[in-house]
Design a protein around this motif. Sequence first.
Motif, mmCIF file in Angstrom:
data_model
loop_
_atom_site.group_PDB
_atom_site.id
_atom_site.type_symbol
_atom_site.label_atom_id
_atom_site.label_comp_id
_atom_site.label_asym_id
_atom_site.label_seq_id
_atom_site.Cartn_x
_atom_site.Cartn_y
_atom_site.Cartn_z
ATOM 1 N N VAL A 50 0.825 -1.197 0.000
ATOM 2 C CA VAL A 50 0.000 0.000 0.000
ATOM 3 C C VAL A 50 0.867 1.257 0.000
ATOM 4 O O VAL A 50 1.943 1.291 0.591
ATOM 5 C CB VAL A 50 -0.985 -0.042 1.203
ATOM 6 N N SER A 51 0.396 2.285 -0.721
ATOM 7 C CA SER A 51 1.075 3.589 -0.745
ATOM 8 C C SER A 51 0.542 4.463 0.373
ATOM 9 O O SER A 51 -0.473 4.140 0.993
ATOM 10 C CB SER A 51 0.785 4.330 -2.049
ATOM 11 N N ALA A 52 1.184 5.584 0.569
ATOM 12 C CA ALA A 52 0.715 6.555 1.559
ATOM 13 C C ALA A 52 -0.592 7.187 1.075
ATOM 14 O O ALA A 52 -0.845 7.291 -0.124
ATOM 15 C CB ALA A 52 1.771 7.624 1.771
ATOM 16 N N MET A 53 -1.432 7.603 2.024
ATOM 17 C CA MET A 53 -2.740 8.165 1.690
ATOM 18 C C MET A 53 -2.605 9.441 0.856
ATOM 19 O O MET A 53 -1.888 10.364 1.247
ATOM 20 C CB MET A 53 -3.515 8.499 2.971
ATOM 21 N N THR A 98 0.058 12.458 0.889
ATOM 22 C CA THR A 98 0.862 12.463 2.123
ATOM 23 C C THR A 98 2.357 12.652 1.869
ATOM 24 O O THR A 98 3.013 13.452 2.544
ATOM 25 C CB THR A 98 0.659 11.128 2.884
ATOM 26 N N THR A 99 2.892 11.927 0.887
ATOM 27 C CA THR A 99 4.341 12.003 0.659
ATOM 28 C C THR A 99 4.761 13.414 0.265
ATOM 29 O O THR A 99 5.768 13.940 0.762
ATOM 30 C CB THR A 99 4.762 10.968 -0.416
ATOM 31 N N ASP A 100 3.958 14.059 -0.605
ATOM 32 C CA ASP A 100 4.261 15.448 -0.985
ATOM 33 C C ASP A 100 4.170 16.377 0.219
ATOM 34 O O ASP A 100 5.000 17.276 0.385
ATOM 35 C CB ASP A 100 3.283 15.926 -2.068
ATOM 36 N N GLY A 134 4.429 0.009 1.281
ATOM 37 C CA GLY A 134 5.155 0.145 0.029
ATOM 38 C C GLY A 134 6.312 1.117 0.171
ATOM 39 O O GLY A 134 6.464 1.794 1.190
ATOM 40 N N PHE A 135 7.175 1.148 -0.861
ATOM 41 C CA PHE A 135 8.108 2.278 -1.036
ATOM 42 C C PHE A 135 9.265 2.290 -0.048
ATOM 43 O O PHE A 135 10.071 3.189 -0.054
ATOM 44 C CB PHE A 135 7.251 3.556 -0.974
ATOM 45 N N GLN A 136 9.385 1.270 0.834
ATOM 46 C CA GLN A 136 10.434 1.355 1.853
ATOM 47 C C GLN A 136 11.159 0.041 2.032
ATOM 48 O O GLN A 136 10.635 -1.024 1.720
ATOM 49 C CB GLN A 136 9.845 1.783 3.192
ATOM 50 N N GLY A 170 4.557 7.665 6.070
ATOM 51 C CA GLY A 170 3.302 7.777 5.317
ATOM 52 C C GLY A 170 2.678 6.417 5.074
ATOM 53 O O GLY A 170 1.468 6.217 5.282
ATOM 54 N N GLU A 171 3.478 5.468 4.659
ATOM 55 C CA GLU A 171 2.968 4.125 4.354
ATOM 56 C C GLU A 171 2.620 3.361 5.631
ATOM 57 O O GLU A 171 1.796 2.450 5.604
ATOM 58 C CB GLU A 171 3.993 3.359 3.521
ATOM 59 N N ARG A 172 3.246 3.723 6.752
ATOM 60 C CA ARG A 172 2.889 3.055 8.022
ATOM 61 C C ARG A 172 1.471 3.397 8.416
ATOM 62 O O ARG A 172 0.756 2.573 8.990
ATOM 63 C CB ARG A 172 3.830 3.495 9.136
ATOM 64 N N GLY A 203 12.343 5.663 -3.896
ATOM 65 C CA GLY A 203 12.104 6.668 -4.938
ATOM 66 C C GLY A 203 10.614 6.816 -5.183
ATOM 67 O O GLY A 203 9.843 5.882 -4.942
ATOM 68 N N ARG A 204 10.227 7.984 -5.700
ATOM 69 C CA ARG A 204 8.801 8.275 -5.878
ATOM 70 C C ARG A 204 8.122 7.179 -6.699
ATOM 71 O O ARG A 204 8.683 6.691 -7.670
ATOM 72 C CB ARG A 204 8.601 9.643 -6.541
ATOM 73 N N GLY A 205 6.933 6.831 -6.263
ATOM 74 C CA GLY A 205 6.201 5.778 -6.958
ATOM 75 C C GLY A 205 6.706 4.381 -6.638
ATOM 76 O O GLY A 205 6.332 3.406 -7.286
ATOM 77 N N GLY A 206 7.553 4.284 -5.603
ATOM 78 C CA GLY A 206 8.235 3.021 -5.318
ATOM 79 C C GLY A 206 7.349 1.882 -4.852
ATOM 80 O O GLY A 206 7.794 0.728 -4.831
ATOM 81 N N SER A 207 6.105 2.162 -4.501
ATOM 82 C CA SER A 207 5.237 1.061 -4.038
ATOM 83 C C SER A 207 4.963 0.044 -5.139
ATOM 84 O O SER A 207 4.748 -1.135 -4.849
ATOM 85 C CB SER A 207 3.911 1.605 -3.514
ATOM 86 N N ASP A 208 4.964 0.484 -6.386
ATOM 87 C CA ASP A 208 4.817 -0.462 -7.500
ATOM 88 C C ASP A 208 5.946 -1.497 -7.438
ATOM 89 O O ASP A 208 5.724 -2.694 -7.631
ATOM 90 C CB ASP A 208 4.926 0.243 -8.870
HETATM 91 N N1 ASP Z 1 4.098 7.314 -1.400
HETATM 92 C C1 ASP Z 1 5.188 7.246 -2.325
HETATM 93 C C2 ASP Z 1 5.044 8.349 -3.361
HETATM 94 O O1 ASP Z 1 4.068 9.083 -3.341
HETATM 95 C C3 ASP Z 1 5.310 5.923 -2.978
HETATM 96 C C4 ASP Z 1 4.169 5.549 -3.898
HETATM 97 O O2 ASP Z 1 3.136 6.203 -3.925
HETATM 98 O O3 ASP Z 1 4.312 4.571 -4.601
HETATM 99 O O4 ASP Z 1 5.899 8.504 -4.192
#
Ligand code: ASP
Length: 428
Positions: free
Chosen positions: A40-43, A46-48, A135-137, A73-75, A150-155
């Motif tokens: 799961v990604s952050a809500m 949140t990351t921004d 995700g992402f960590q 954020g992901e926690r 890195g951004r988008g890392g949850s994928d």
């Molecule tokens: N929360 C992180 C981001 O916004 C990771 C992700 O969304 O995949 O980049």
Amino acid sequence: MALIVQKYGGSSVADAEGILRVAKRVVDTRRAGHDVVVAVSAMGDTTDELLDLAAHVAPVPAPRELDMLLSSGERISMALLAMAINSLGFEARSFTGSQAGMITDAHHGSARIVDVTPVRLREALDEGAVVIVAGFQGFNRDTRDITTLGRGGSDTTAVALAAALNAEVCEIYSDVDGIYTADPRVVPRARKMDRISSEEMLELAANGAKVLYIRAVEFARRHGVLIHARSSFSSNEGTLVINELLSEKLRAEGDPMEEPIVAGVATDLSHAKITIVGVPDVPGKAADIFTIVAKAGANVDMIVQNVSAAATGRADISFTLPMADATLAINALIASQAEVGFESLQHDDGIGKLSVVGAGMRTNAGVSAKLFEALSDAGINIEMISTSEIRISVVMRGDKLPEAARVVHTAYGLDSEIDAAVHGGTGR
Ligand code: ASP
Ligand code: MG
């Protein structure tokens, strides 16, 4: 039955309602008899927001602390999702990246996964629980610190979990229905693809398509993970991203995998063009220039050198690079102007790049002629051209890019009968 990995992006878990909706989907999959692992990604944003906060307390936040902050954020989303699933009467347990055995190198902010040791996840699955992973960590063994991917890392988290756990499929949920033949916000007649090869997906992602992150697609391709990109807001089938091994297997099973000549059209407004005017036309100048640019940390995309004028013995060299890298490159080049001996330098922020991608280009003639003809009919001027085995890219004025994408999409027969449904989201 099968083990399914599902990844939900920030837009899918933006608020309590979204988390409950996702919890129901997870429970439905569990009810169907599958083991489920969720990344799961952050809500929402949140990351921004955390990045903004950090920028307010420190001009250059320490990378270690930034990763500590961002990983929180992901926690939040993982714990809330586990609670929501519990409240629906199913057991769920959340795990941080390090608890999940997501081992990375030590590069804060863009760590790479080097190993996955999902011992605790296996235990939880064996005990019948749904597993939720932040995700992402990840975690680095040498520094014993938390890292982010890195951004988008949850994928990437999801795909790595799918590979390590040998999942049947990695479902990546966002707010778009799948992968389209073009960005539906630019080309309303874009069509959702049922499937795409990972090779084509990589080219599209590298050239501006934003639905899937390139690192995740690379990882999936290397490890033979089947990705299913779909929307968490509908139950429609999305798009399957299939690597070479899987497509061989499907073909052997008698599935007629049609290889489209052109799979899709990608657009990118994030690059700038630098032209170095009056470069002495002698051996070694291109090497000098691109060594300087590389040392400045800039990633060069396209390069064009024109024929030198006989009278002057000088040529112009143009190249494109991410806008964010342009200042670094320009400063480095100006600092060595005398040494390289060029006359002047131009910086152009107004370019756009259009790419057509398709595995069938390898074996079909006339693909580029069709592109140039479509652009010419629309009166659009091409400034640069580059090609790979399965891609043709052209640079033009950025404000012409949407029209160009539409005419090219039509020219290759990709238009759908109806306009695509755009949920107005970001695709994440
Ligand atoms: N929360 C992180 C981001 O916004 C990771 C992700 O969304 O995949 O980049
Ligand atoms: Mg996000």
